[in-house]
Design an enzyme around this catalytic site. Structure first.
Site, PDB file in Angstrom:
ATOM      1  N   SER A 130      -9.271 -41.085  31.169  1.00 12.50           N
ATOM      2  CA  SER A 130      -8.043 -40.502  30.636  1.00 12.50           C
ATOM      3  C   SER A 130      -8.311 -39.935  29.249  1.00 12.50           C
ATOM      4  O   SER A 130      -9.123 -40.467  28.496  1.00 12.50           O
ATOM      5  CB  SER A 130      -6.925 -41.552  30.542  1.00 12.50           C
ATOM      6  OG  SER A 130      -6.773 -42.246  31.753  1.00 12.50           O
ATOM      7  N   HIS A 133      -0.906   5.697  -8.189  1.00 13.25           N
ATOM      8  CA  HIS A 133      -1.636   5.832  -6.923  1.00 13.25           C
ATOM      9  C   HIS A 133      -0.657   5.945  -5.757  1.00 13.25           C
ATOM     10  O   HIS A 133      -0.573   5.067  -4.889  1.00 13.25           O
ATOM     11  CB  HIS A 133      -2.587   4.647  -6.723  1.00 13.25           C
ATOM     12  CG  HIS A 133      -3.745   4.648  -7.665  1.00 13.25           C
ATOM     13  ND1 HIS A 133      -3.732   3.936  -8.855  1.00 13.25           N
ATOM     14  CD2 HIS A 133      -4.944   5.294  -7.627  1.00 13.25           C
ATOM     15  CE1 HIS A 133      -4.883   4.120  -9.485  1.00 13.25           C
ATOM     16  NE2 HIS A 133      -5.637   4.945  -8.761  1.00 13.25           N
ATOM     17  N   HIS A 150      -0.248  11.644  -6.062  1.00 13.42           N
ATOM     18  CA  HIS A 150      -1.662  11.634  -6.466  1.00 13.42           C
ATOM     19  C   HIS A 150      -2.553  12.063  -5.301  1.00 13.42           C
ATOM     20  O   HIS A 150      -3.495  12.858  -5.486  1.00 13.42           O
ATOM     21  CB  HIS A 150      -2.057  10.239  -6.944  1.00 13.42           C
ATOM     22  CG  HIS A 150      -3.541  10.043  -7.082  1.00 13.42           C
ATOM     23  ND1 HIS A 150      -4.306  10.710  -8.011  1.00 13.42           N
ATOM     24  CD2 HIS A 150      -4.411   9.252  -6.373  1.00 13.42           C
ATOM     25  CE1 HIS A 150      -5.575  10.348  -7.891  1.00 13.42           C
ATOM     26  NE2 HIS A 150      -5.661   9.467  -6.907  1.00 13.42           N
ATOM     27  N   HIS A 189      -7.175   8.797   0.816  1.00 14.02           N
ATOM     28  CA  HIS A 189      -8.136   7.995   0.057  1.00 14.02           C
ATOM     29  C   HIS A 189      -7.497   6.830  -0.695  1.00 14.02           C
ATOM     30  O   HIS A 189      -8.194   5.906  -1.116  1.00 14.02           O
ATOM     31  CB  HIS A 189      -8.909   8.883  -0.920  1.00 14.02           C
ATOM     32  CG  HIS A 189      -8.188   9.165  -2.196  1.00 14.02           C
ATOM     33  ND1 HIS A 189      -7.185  10.103  -2.295  1.00 14.02           N
ATOM     34  CD2 HIS A 189      -8.313   8.628  -3.444  1.00 14.02           C
ATOM     35  CE1 HIS A 189      -6.731  10.134  -3.531  1.00 14.02           C
ATOM     36  NE2 HIS A 189      -7.401   9.246  -4.255  1.00 14.02           N
ATOM     37  N   ASP A 190      -6.170   6.831  -0.898  1.00 10.60           N
ATOM     38  CA  ASP A 190      -5.503   5.712  -1.579  1.00 10.60           C
ATOM     39  C   ASP A 190      -4.353   5.149  -0.756  1.00 10.60           C
ATOM     40  O   ASP A 190      -3.389   4.608  -1.312  1.00 10.60           O
ATOM     41  CB  ASP A 190      -4.984   6.162  -2.949  1.00 10.60           C
ATOM     42  CG  ASP A 190      -6.046   6.047  -4.039  1.00 10.60           C
ATOM     43  OD1 ASP A 190      -6.932   5.181  -3.891  1.00 10.60           O
ATOM     44  OD2 ASP A 190      -5.996   6.821  -5.011  1.00 10.60           O
ATOM     45  N   ASP A 204     -10.742  13.234  -7.395  1.00 10.81           N
ATOM     46  CA  ASP A 204      -9.984  12.020  -7.702  1.00 10.81           C
ATOM     47  C   ASP A 204      -9.711  11.912  -9.201  1.00 10.81           C
ATOM     48  O   ASP A 204      -8.657  11.430  -9.626  1.00 10.81           O
ATOM     49  CB  ASP A 204     -10.771  10.806  -7.205  1.00 10.81           C
ATOM     50  CG  ASP A 204      -9.920   9.544  -7.155  1.00 10.81           C
ATOM     51  OD1 ASP A 204      -8.672   9.659  -7.124  1.00 10.81           O
ATOM     52  OD2 ASP A 204     -10.497   8.441  -7.141  1.00 10.81           O
TER      53      ASP A 204
END
EC number: 3.1.4.35
Length: 933
Positions: free
Chosen positions: A424, A664, A668, A704-705, A816
Site C-alpha cells: 500500500s 522607452h 521612441h 526593439h523596446d 537608437d
C-alpha cells in the site's frame, strides 16, 4: 592437420551444456516438418495419464515408503524422467542408486556462450531511448516464395519476435545480469563411492569431502550432505536443520529436506511457499537440544527418550528406532546446523561410536561448505537487491508524468523485492499541516495469494472497508507523524494494530512493515506499507533496510511526479492567462478597418525622409500611417506579399504592447524606425543591404523596446526580477523584446512574414534577432572596436558576412541613440525625458533595493546633467557617428548635429561651474548674509 572426429555422444553432451547454441541452430536451420514431428511425438507421450511401467531391476529399497507417505522409487522426477537403476547387489551401499540427477552436472566454463559485450549493451540501452521503426524482413527476398503461406507467416513472426528492438528495461536487465556463475563439478558416481567405502575408507572420505567442497548452491549442498551422511553411517533416513534468525536473536532450526531416504535418486522439488519446511524451536526436542547445547545425542531407542516427539511417526506410519544427532559448526566454532541420522541399517541396530567418530570428522567440512554456500547466497541476494534498486530508478525515470502509474510500478517492485502479499502507498493531503491526513491510497495484492484471499480483497475494496482502513490507518499515521519506520512481527499482539478493522476487511494481517516516504527537501509526503511475507515469516531487519532504501527512490519519483503535475497546472493557468492577455493586447477590428481605409500621406508630406525629423511632430495615429508609408515606400509590401490588413493589425498591436513609460515607449520606437528609414533612403544604404536585411532592421526598430518597463538590464539583475530569472543577466531586456516580437508575429492575424519562403523566413528571423539584440550597449562596446578598425583602415568589404553583420549592428545603435543628432531643442527635450525615466529607476533602487543609485539615476544630482551628457556624447555617440561618416559622407549632417548639441551642453556645463564657483566665494557669502538681513 586432420580435424578430430566427434562421436554423437560428445556432440550431445556439448549441446546439453550450451542449450542457447542449440536453440540458435534450431531457429536458423530447423524445418517445419521437424517441429511438427516433435509436437506430435510429445503430445502422444503426454496423452496417457496412467502410471509408467517400472524399470527392470529396480531394487526393493527404492520402493520403500518415506515418512512423508510418498513413494520414493517407482515414480518420476521433477523433469518427468524415470528414476535411475541401482547397481545389482546394491545392498552393500544401503540401496543407494547408481547416479542421482545431481551427479550429472557438467563443467560449465561458458567459453562458447554468445553474449553481447557491455559496450554493445550500453549502446543498445542508449538507442532504445529513441523511437525507431524497424522492418523485420527484407521485402526483396523471394527464395521462400514457393512455400505455403502459413509457413512464410510463421517464419516472419519468428523473425519479428527475435528482432524487435528491446525495451529499456530489458536492455538494463541485460547490462546488470550477473556474470558470476556457480561452478558445477560432476561428483563421482555412488557405486564408485560404495566401492571405495569397502576397499579404501580414506579415499572414500576424501571423495565425500571433495564433492561438497565444490558446491556453492545451498539446496543441492544440503541434499548431498544428507545422502552422504546416510552412506557413511548406514542410516535409513537423514535430516539437516540449519540455524536461522541468529542476527535477530530469535534462533530457529529450519529444514527444507526432512527425513530424506538414502535411496532417493532425485533432488526433490523445492516449494516457492516453503510448504516442505520443518521448523523446530530453539531448545525444543532433540534437534533443538543439540542446537542449543552443542552436544552429540545417540539414542538406541528414540521412544525411551522423553525429548523425542513421535507426532511425525504417527502421521507417516514410519517408526523411528535409533537416532544419531550431531551439531554442525562453522570454522569459528558457531553452531550453524544440526544433522540427524535415523534407523541404523540393518534395522534395529543402534548407531555405534565409530559412526559418531565418522560424523564428527565429516561434519566440520560440511560446516565450512555450508558457511561458504550461505555467504555466496547472501552475496547473490544483495546483488539481486541492488539490481532491483537500479531497475526501480529506471522505472522512476521512465515514468514521471502520471502519479497512478508510477505508484503502481513502485508497489509492483516492492512486492517483487520483499515477496509480500499486499503493498500500500498512502499520500498526505498537506505536507505542511501538523495534522496527518491521507488524501490518496493505492493498493496492490500479490498474484501469488490464494483465490479466496483475492476474492476477499476484491469484496473489501468494493465495500470500501479496506480503503477506509488504509486512510484511517493508525500505524500509517504514526509513521507519518514521527518519521520512524514501524516493523510489527505479530500484528494481533501489538496494541497499535486495529484488529477490528482487520476482521471487517476479511484479510488476516500477520506482519506489518511501514516506512515514511520523503521528498528531496526531507519532508514526509506519504507512507509505504507492506503486509505478510509470502513465506509466513515476519519482516526482518534486512527487509526493513531494503524497503527504506527502496522508498528513498520512490519518494523522489513521487515528488517529481507531483511537481510535474503542479507545473502542468501552472502551464495551463499560464496558457489561459496568456490567451486573455493576448486578447486584450491586440488591437480591435474597428481600429484595423479605420487604418485600412485611410489615405496614407506621401513621404514628403510626412517628412519622414529627413534626418533632422521632429520626433514630436506626429500624434500616435499619424505615426501608424507614417509606418505604413515606410513599408510601402521601401517596396516591402509588394516584395514579400505582405497582406495590408495584417500589416495594419500588426502595427497597431505593436503600438499597444509598448508601455506608458516616459521615454522607452511607442514614440521612441517609431523615431528609431524613422531615422533608419531616412538613413536607408538618404545615404543609399537601401542599395547596399538586401531586401531581407532591410525588412529585418525596419521591423527590428519598431520592436526593439517592446514591453520596456522603464528600467535597464542592471536593475533587472539587482532586483532578481522574473525577466532576469527567465533570460539571465546578459541582454535581459533585449531577449525579452525579441521574444515579445515573436509572440506578436505568432498571434493569429499578425504574421506579416506569412508569405515568405522557408529559407527567407529562417534568415529573416535570425536577422531580426541580431537587430534587436544589437541595441544592447554591452554588445555595441564589444563590436565597435572591430568596426572602427575596419573603417579606419579602409578594409571594409560588403561581401563579407561578418562585416555586414557588424554594420547592421552599428546602424541599429546609431538609430537608437539618434536623438543626439536632432536639432538642439528636440535633442534636449529627449534628454530630459530619458533623465526623468532614469530618476524613477533611481528612486526605486533607493526605496526597494536600499541602494544608492549612480549619478545618472540619482535625482539629487540632476544639476550634473550637462556633464553627464558630455561624457555620454564623447564616449559613446561621437565615435560611432564619426565612423559612419567615413563609411558614407552623406551622414555628415548627423555628425554636425552631434557636435552642435555637444557645444550646447558644454555651455550649460560651464555656466553651472561658474555658478558653483560664485556661490562658494567669500563675496557671494557676504552678499548672501546682507540679503538675509
Amino acid at each position: 592437420m586432420a580435424a578430430s572426429r566427434l562421436d554423437f555422444g560428445e556432440v550431445e553432451t556439448f549441446l546439453d551444456r550450451h542449450p542457447e547454441l542449440f536453440e540458435d541452430y534450431l531457429m536458423r536451420k530447423g524445418k517445419q516438418e521437424m517441429v511438427e514431428k516433435w509436437l506430435q511425438r510429445h503430445s502422444q507421450g503426454q496423452g496417457a495419464l496412467g502410471p509408467r511401467p517400472s524399470l527392470a531391476g529396480t531394487s526393493s529399497l527404492a520402493h520403500s515408503t518415506c515418512r512423508g507417505g510418498s513413494s520414493v522409487g517407482g515414480g518420476t522426477g521433477p523433469n518427468g524422467s524415470a528414476h535411475s537403476q541401482p547397481l545389482p547387489g546394491g545392498g552393500d551401499c544401503g540401496g543407494v542408486p547408481l547416479s542421482p540427477s545431481w551427479a550429472g552436472g557438467s563443467r560449465g566454463d561458458g567459453n562458447l556462450q554468445r553474449r553481447a559485450s557491455q559496450k554493445e549493451l550500453r549502446k543498445s540501452f542508449a538507442r532504445s531511448k529513441a523511437i525507431h521503426v524497424n522492418r523485420t524482413y527484407d521485402e526483396q527476398v523471394t527464395s521462400r516464395a514457393q512455400e505455403p503461406l502459413s509457413s512464410v507467416r510463421r517464419r516472419a513472426l519468428l523473425r519479428k519476435a527475435s528482432s524487435l528492438p528491446p525495451t529499456t528495461a530489458h536492455i538494463l536487465s541485460a547490462l546488470l545480469e550477473s556474470r558470476v556463475n556457480l561452478p558445477r563439478y560432476p561428483p563421482t558416481a555412488i557405486d564408485y563411492k560404495c566401492h571405495l567405502k569397502k576397499h579404501n575408507e580414506r579415499q572414500f572420505f576424501l571423495e565425500l569431502v571433495k564433492d561438497i567442497s565444490n558446491d556453492l548452491d545451498l539446496t543441492s549442498l544440503s541434499y548431498k550432505i544428507l545422502i552422504f551422511v546416510c552412506l557413511m553411517v548406514d542410516a535409513d533416513r537423514c535430516s539437516l536443520f540449519l540455524v536461522e534468525g541468529a542476527a535477530a536473536g530469535k534462533k530457529t532450526l529450519v529444514s527444507k529436506f526432512f527425513d530424506v531416504h538414502a535411496g532417493t535418486p532425485l533432488l526433490p522439488c523445492s516449494s516457492t511457499e516453503n510448504s516442505n519446511e520443518v521448523q523446530v524451536p530453539w531448545g525444543k526436542g532433540i534437534i533443538g537440544y543439540v542446537g542449543e547445547h552443542g552436544e552429540t545425542v545417540n539414542i538406541p531407542d528414540a521412544y525411551q527418550d522423553r525429548r523425542f516427539n513421535d507426532e511425525i511417526d504417527k502421521l507417516t506410519g514410519y517408526k523411528t528406532k535409533s537416532l544419531l544427532c550431531m551439531p554442525i559448526r562453522s570454522s569459528d566454532g558457531e553452531i550453524i546446523g544440526v544433522a540427524q541420522a535415523i534407523n541404523k541399517i540393518p534395522e534395529g541396530a543402534p548407531f555405534t561410536e565409530d559412526d559418531e567418530k565418522v560424523m564428527q570428522m565429516y561434519l566440520p567440512f560440511c560446516g565450512i561448505a555450508i558457511s561458504n554456500a550461505q555467504l555466496f547466497a547472501a552475496s547473490r541476494k544483495e546483488y539481486e537487491r541492488s539490481r532491483a534498486l537500479l531497475e526501480v530508478v529506471n522505472d522512476l525515470f521512465e515514468e514521471q508524468t502520471d502519479l497512478e502509474k508510477i505508484v503502481k510500478k513502485i508497489m509492483h517492485r516492492a512486492q517483487t523485492l520483499l515477496k509480500c502479499e499486499r503493498c500500500s502507498v498512502l499520500l498526505l493531503e498537506d505536507i505542511e499541516s501538523p495534522v496527518v491526513k491521507f488524501t490518496k491510497s493505492f493498493e496492490l495484492m500479490s498474484p501469488k495469494c490464494s483465490a479466496d484471499a483475492e476474492n476477499s480483497f476484491k469484496e473489501s475494496m468494493e465495500k470500501s472497508s479496506y480503503s477506509d482502513w488504509l486512510i484511517n490507518n493508525s500505524i500509517a499515521e504514526l509513521v507519518a507523524s514521527t518519521g520512524l519506520p514501524v516493523n510489527i512481527s505479530d500484528a494481533y499482539q501489538d496494541p497499535r494494530f486495529d484488529a477490528e478493522a482487520d476482521q471487517i476487511s476479511g484479510f488476516h494481517i500477520r506482519s506489518v512493515l511501514c516506512v515514511p516516504i520523503w521528498n528531496s527537501n526531507h519532508q514526509i509526503i506519504g507512507v509505504a506499507q507492506v503486509l505478510n511475507r509470502l513465506d509466513g515469516k515476519p519482516f526482518d531487519d534486512a527487509d526493513q533496510r531494503l524497503f527504506e532504501a527502496f522508498v528513498i527512490f520512490c519518494g523522489l519519483g513521487i515528488n517529481n511526479t507531483i511537481m510535474y503535475d503542479q507545473v502542468k497546472k501552472s502551464w495551463a493557468k499560464q496558457s489561459v492567462a496568456l490567451d486573455v492577455l493576448s486578447y486584450h493586447a491586440t488591437c480591435s477590428k474597428a481600429e484595423v478597418d479605420k487604418f485600412k481605409a485611410a489615405n496614407i500621406p506621401l513621404v514628403s508630406e510626412l517628412a519622414i525622409d529627413d534626418i533632422h525629423f521632429d520626433d514630436f511632430s506626429l500624434d500616435v495615429d499619424a505615426m501608424i500611417t507614417a509606418a505604413l508609408r515606410m513599408f510601402m515606400e521601401l517596396g516591402m509590401v509588394q516584395k514579400f506579399k505582405i497582406d495590408y490588413e495584417t500589416l495594419c493589425r500588426w502595427l497597431l498591436t505593436v503600438r499597444k504592447n509598448y508601455r506608458m513609460v516616459l521615454y522607452h515607449n511607442w514614440r521612441h520606437a517609431f523615431n528609431v524606425c524613422q531615422l533608419m528609414f531616412a538613413m536607408l533612403t538618404t545615404a543609399g544604404f537601401q542599395d547596399i543591404l538586401t531586401e531581407v536585411e532591410i525588412l529585418a532592421v525596419i521591423v527590428g526598430c519598431l520592436c526593439h523596446d517592446l514591453d520596456h518597463r522603464g528600467t535597464n538590464n542592471a536593475f533587472q539583475a539587482k532586483s532578481g526580477s522574473a525577466l532576469a530569472q527567465l533570460y539571465g543577466t546578459s541582454a535581459t531586456l533585449e531577449h525579452h523584446h525579441f521574444n515579445h516580437a515573436v509572440m506578436i508575429l505568432q498571434s493569429e492575424g499578425h504574421n506579416i512574414f506569412a508569405n515568405l519562403s522557408s529559407k527567407e523566413y529562417s534568415d529573416l528571423m535570425q536577422l531580426l534577432k541580431q537587430s534587436i539584440l544589437a541595441t544592447d550597449l554591452t554588445l555595441y562596446f564589444e563590436r565597435r572596436t572591430e568596426f572602427f578598425e575596419l573603417v579606419s583602415k579602409g578594409e571594409y568589404d560588403w561581401n563579407i558576412k561578418n562585416h555586414r553583420d557588424i554594420f547592421r549592428s552599428m546602424l541599429m545603435t546609431a538609430c537608437d541613440l539618434g536623438a543626439v543628432t536632432k536639432p538642439w531643442e528636440i535633442s534636449r527635450q529627449v534628454a530630459e525625458l530619458v533623465t526623468s525615466e532614469f530618476f524613477e529607476q533611481g528612486d526605486r533602487e533607493r526605496l526597494e533595493l536600499k541602494l544608492t543609485p549612480s549619478a545618472i539615476f540619482d535625482r539629487n544630482r540632476k544639476d550634473e546633467l550637462p556633464r553627464l551628457q558630455l561624457e555620454w556624447i564623447d564616449s559613446i555617440c561621437m565615435p560611432l557617428y564619426q565612423a559612419l561618416v567615413k563609411v558614407n559622407v552623406k551622414l555628415k549632417p548627423m555628425l554636425d548635429s552631434v557636435a552642435t548639441n555637444r557645444s550646447k551642453w558644454e555651455e550649460l556645463h560651464q555656466k553651472r561651474l561658474l555658478a558653483s564657483t560664485a556661490s562658494s566665494s567669500p563675496a557671494s557669502v557676504m552678499v548672501a548674509k546682507e540679503d538675509r538681513n
